[in-house]
Design a protein around this motif. Structure first.
Motif, PDB file in Angstrom:
ATOM      1  N   LYS A  28       0.737  -1.169   0.011  1.00  0.00           N
ATOM      2  CA  LYS A  28      -0.074   0.013   0.012  1.00  0.00           C
ATOM      3  C   LYS A  28       0.842   1.147   0.118  1.00  0.00           C
ATOM      4  O   LYS A  28       1.757   1.287   0.618  1.00  0.00           O
ATOM      5  CB  LYS A  28      -0.716   0.079   1.208  1.00  0.00           C
ATOM      6  CG  LYS A  28      -1.981  -0.810   1.221  1.00  0.00           C
ATOM      7  CD  LYS A  28      -2.806  -0.635   2.401  1.00  0.00           C
ATOM      8  CE  LYS A  28      -3.829  -1.807   2.798  1.00  0.00           C
ATOM      9  NZ  LYS A  28      -4.671  -1.813   3.661  1.00  0.00           N
ATOM     10  N   LYS A  29       0.419   2.336  -0.754  1.00  0.00           N
ATOM     11  CA  LYS A  29       1.213   3.678  -0.876  1.00  0.00           C
ATOM     12  C   LYS A  29       0.732   4.468  -0.098  1.00  0.00           C
ATOM     13  O   LYS A  29       1.186   5.571  -0.140  1.00  0.00           O
ATOM     14  CB  LYS A  29       1.399   3.809  -2.489  1.00  0.00           C
ATOM     15  CG  LYS A  29       2.289   2.820  -3.280  1.00  0.00           C
ATOM     16  CD  LYS A  29       3.690   2.294  -2.784  1.00  0.00           C
ATOM     17  CE  LYS A  29       4.184   1.260  -3.572  1.00  0.00           C
ATOM     18  NZ  LYS A  29       5.225   0.708  -3.196  1.00  0.00           N
ATOM     19  N   GLU A  30      -0.225   4.574   0.443  1.00  0.00           N
ATOM     20  CA  GLU A  30      -0.914   5.440   1.350  1.00  0.00           C
ATOM     21  C   GLU A  30      -0.499   5.443   2.713  1.00  0.00           C
ATOM     22  O   GLU A  30       0.180   4.414   3.161  1.00  0.00           O
ATOM     23  CB  GLU A  30      -2.504   5.645   1.308  1.00  0.00           C
ATOM     24  CG  GLU A  30      -3.184   4.425   1.766  1.00  0.00           C
ATOM     25  CD  GLU A  30      -3.262   3.234   0.775  1.00  0.00           C
ATOM     26  OE1 GLU A  30      -3.881   2.100   1.148  1.00  0.00           O
ATOM     27  OE2 GLU A  30      -3.147   3.467  -0.437  1.00  0.00           O
ATOM     28  N   ALA A  31      -0.628   6.588   3.308  1.00  0.00           N
ATOM     29  CA  ALA A  31      -0.274   6.747   4.785  1.00  0.00           C
ATOM     30  C   ALA A  31      -0.923   5.939   5.710  1.00  0.00           C
ATOM     31  O   ALA A  31      -2.034   5.671   5.485  1.00  0.00           O
ATOM     32  CB  ALA A  31      -0.492   8.202   5.169  1.00  0.00           C
ATOM     33  N   PRO A  32      -0.019   5.305   6.648  1.00  0.00           N
ATOM     34  CA  PRO A  32      -0.644   4.467   7.581  1.00  0.00           C
ATOM     35  C   PRO A  32      -1.772   5.097   8.458  1.00  0.00           C
ATOM     36  O   PRO A  32      -1.721   6.277   8.963  1.00  0.00           O
ATOM     37  CB  PRO A  32       0.504   3.823   8.307  1.00  0.00           C
ATOM     38  CG  PRO A  32       1.563   4.906   8.370  1.00  0.00           C
ATOM     39  CD  PRO A  32       1.273   5.585   6.999  1.00  0.00           C
ATOM     40  N   ASP A  33      -2.778   4.315   8.930  1.00  0.00           N
ATOM     41  CA  ASP A  33      -3.683   4.728   9.730  1.00  0.00           C
ATOM     42  C   ASP A  33      -2.806   4.991  10.999  1.00  0.00           C
ATOM     43  O   ASP A  33      -2.139   4.386  11.351  1.00  0.00           O
ATOM     44  CB  ASP A  33      -4.762   3.718  10.286  1.00  0.00           C
ATOM     45  CG  ASP A  33      -5.778   3.454   9.206  1.00  0.00           C
ATOM     46  OD1 ASP A  33      -5.579   4.271   8.250  1.00  0.00           O
ATOM     47  OD2 ASP A  33      -6.338   2.401   8.987  1.00  0.00           O
ATOM     48  N   PHE A  34      -3.352   6.279  11.527  1.00  0.00           N
ATOM     49  CA  PHE A  34      -2.893   6.732  13.180  1.00  0.00           C
ATOM     50  C   PHE A  34      -3.626   6.132  14.033  1.00  0.00           C
ATOM     51  O   PHE A  34      -4.682   6.708  14.446  1.00  0.00           O
ATOM     52  CB  PHE A  34      -2.360   8.218  13.087  1.00  0.00           C
ATOM     53  CG  PHE A  34      -1.865   8.703  14.281  1.00  0.00           C
ATOM     54  CD1 PHE A  34      -0.615   8.250  14.636  1.00  0.00           C
ATOM     55  CD2 PHE A  34      -2.719   9.233  15.196  1.00  0.00           C
ATOM     56  CE1 PHE A  34      -0.067   8.720  15.988  1.00  0.00           C
ATOM     57  CE2 PHE A  34      -2.025   9.747  16.534  1.00  0.00           C
ATOM     58  CZ  PHE A  34      -0.933   9.553  16.556  1.00  0.00           C
ATOM     59  N   ASN A  35      -3.060   5.003  14.894  1.00  0.00           N
ATOM     60  CA  ASN A  35      -3.924   4.536  15.996  1.00  0.00           C
ATOM     61  C   ASN A  35      -3.098   4.076  17.045  1.00  0.00           C
ATOM     62  O   ASN A  35      -2.655   3.126  17.032  1.00  0.00           O
ATOM     63  CB  ASN A  35      -4.790   3.475  15.313  1.00  0.00           C
ATOM     64  CG  ASN A  35      -6.009   2.928  16.386  1.00  0.00           C
ATOM     65  OD1 ASN A  35      -5.686   3.499  17.663  1.00  0.00           O
ATOM     66  ND2 ASN A  35      -6.849   2.578  15.890  1.00  0.00           N
ATOM     67  N   PRO A  36      -2.769   5.013  17.744  1.00  0.00           N
ATOM     68  CA  PRO A  36      -1.713   4.694  18.821  1.00  0.00           C
ATOM     69  C   PRO A  36      -2.367   3.794  19.920  1.00  0.00           C
ATOM     70  O   PRO A  36      -1.709   3.384  20.883  1.00  0.00           O
ATOM     71  CB  PRO A  36      -1.420   6.109  19.681  1.00  0.00           C
ATOM     72  CG  PRO A  36      -2.726   6.934  19.191  1.00  0.00           C
ATOM     73  CD  PRO A  36      -2.937   6.517  17.902  1.00  0.00           C
ATOM     74  N   PHE A  37      -3.679   3.643  20.117  1.00  0.00           N
ATOM     75  CA  PHE A  37      -4.410   2.841  20.951  1.00  0.00           C
ATOM     76  C   PHE A  37      -4.194   1.496  20.564  1.00  0.00           C
ATOM     77  O   PHE A  37      -4.285   0.668  21.668  1.00  0.00           O
ATOM     78  CB  PHE A  37      -5.824   3.217  21.156  1.00  0.00           C
ATOM     79  CG  PHE A  37      -5.972   4.627  21.283  1.00  0.00           C
ATOM     80  CD1 PHE A  37      -5.563   5.517  22.298  1.00  0.00           C
ATOM     81  CD2 PHE A  37      -6.509   5.451  20.010  1.00  0.00           C
ATOM     82  CE1 PHE A  37      -5.768   6.853  22.504  1.00  0.00           C
ATOM     83  CE2 PHE A  37      -6.650   6.781  20.311  1.00  0.00           C
ATOM     84  CZ  PHE A  37      -6.338   7.721  21.255  1.00  0.00           C
ATOM     85  N   ASN A  38      -3.858   0.757  19.605  1.00  0.00           N
ATOM     86  CA  ASN A  38      -3.657  -0.638  19.180  1.00  0.00           C
ATOM     87  C   ASN A  38      -2.061  -0.915  19.650  1.00  0.00           C
ATOM     88  O   ASN A  38      -1.191  -0.175  19.322  1.00  0.00           O
ATOM     89  CB  ASN A  38      -4.200  -0.548  17.800  1.00  0.00           C
ATOM     90  CG  ASN A  38      -5.368  -0.709  17.616  1.00  0.00           C
ATOM     91  OD1 ASN A  38      -6.232  -0.477  18.209  1.00  0.00           O
ATOM     92  ND2 ASN A  38      -5.746  -0.543  16.127  1.00  0.00           N
TER      93      ASN A  38
END
Length: 169
Positions: free
Chosen positions: A87-97
């Motif tokens: 995948k070339k898009e930005a990663p999801d920002f999820n600091p809770f995982n």
């Protein structure tokens, strides 16, 4: 048998980017990191040491990728990867995982580095904050590179920032 207790040192971090040439340029020009090995192709081949290691790590479902090695001024390695089928898009920002949340760099000119990151296509995710307002000059900010990878900037070392009990009354 005795157990030896000592802190291990940090060697490097691996970061997957969508375009290795653009990433190397950003990290070299903006962060000042040294290029140790320019972008190179690694092919899936079990008859070379690096090919076999990568098969061990990534499995069989790949043919080739690009890799580059960089270094910070204090010798921490930055290993950049770019996979053609990822995948070339930005990663999801999820600091809770569970998982890697961010890495942190240190620069006493936090304002200058933050501005430079934004000027080169990155983002400032929050205002620059002080840990001890009107008491000590320790500042921090979260930013992201042009590829959406979140990282933090400190003005002072980790030890100095937290040794005074940043969260204690």
């Amino acid at each position: 048998m005795s157990v030896i207790k000592y802190p291990r040192s940090f060697s490097h971090i691996g970061i997957t980017v969508p375009d290795i040439e653009k990433a190397v340029k950003f990290y070299e020009e903006v962060m000042g990191w040294y290029v140790i090995m320019p972008p190179s192709k690694v092919k899936k081949e079990s008859d070379t040491a690096i090919g076999q290691m990568c098969i061990d790590v990534f499995g069989e479902d790949w043919e080739e990728f690009e890799i580059s090695h960089m270094s910070t001024s204090d010798g921490i390695g930055i290993e950049l990867f770019s996979f053609p089928n990822g995948k070339k898009e930005a990663p999801d920002f999820n600091p809770f995982n569970t998982g890697l949340f961010h890495f942190c760099v240190q620069d006493p000119d936090i304002e200058g580095l933050t501005k430079k990151i934004v000027q080169h296509g990155g983002k400032q995710r929050m205002p620059i904050r002080e840990y001890y307002p009107n008491e000590k000059p320790y500042k921090m900010v979260y930013v992201e590179d042009p590829f959406g990878i979140v990282f933090e900037i400190y003005t002072h070392s980790y030890e100095l920032t937290y040794s005074s009990g940043a969260y204690q009354e």
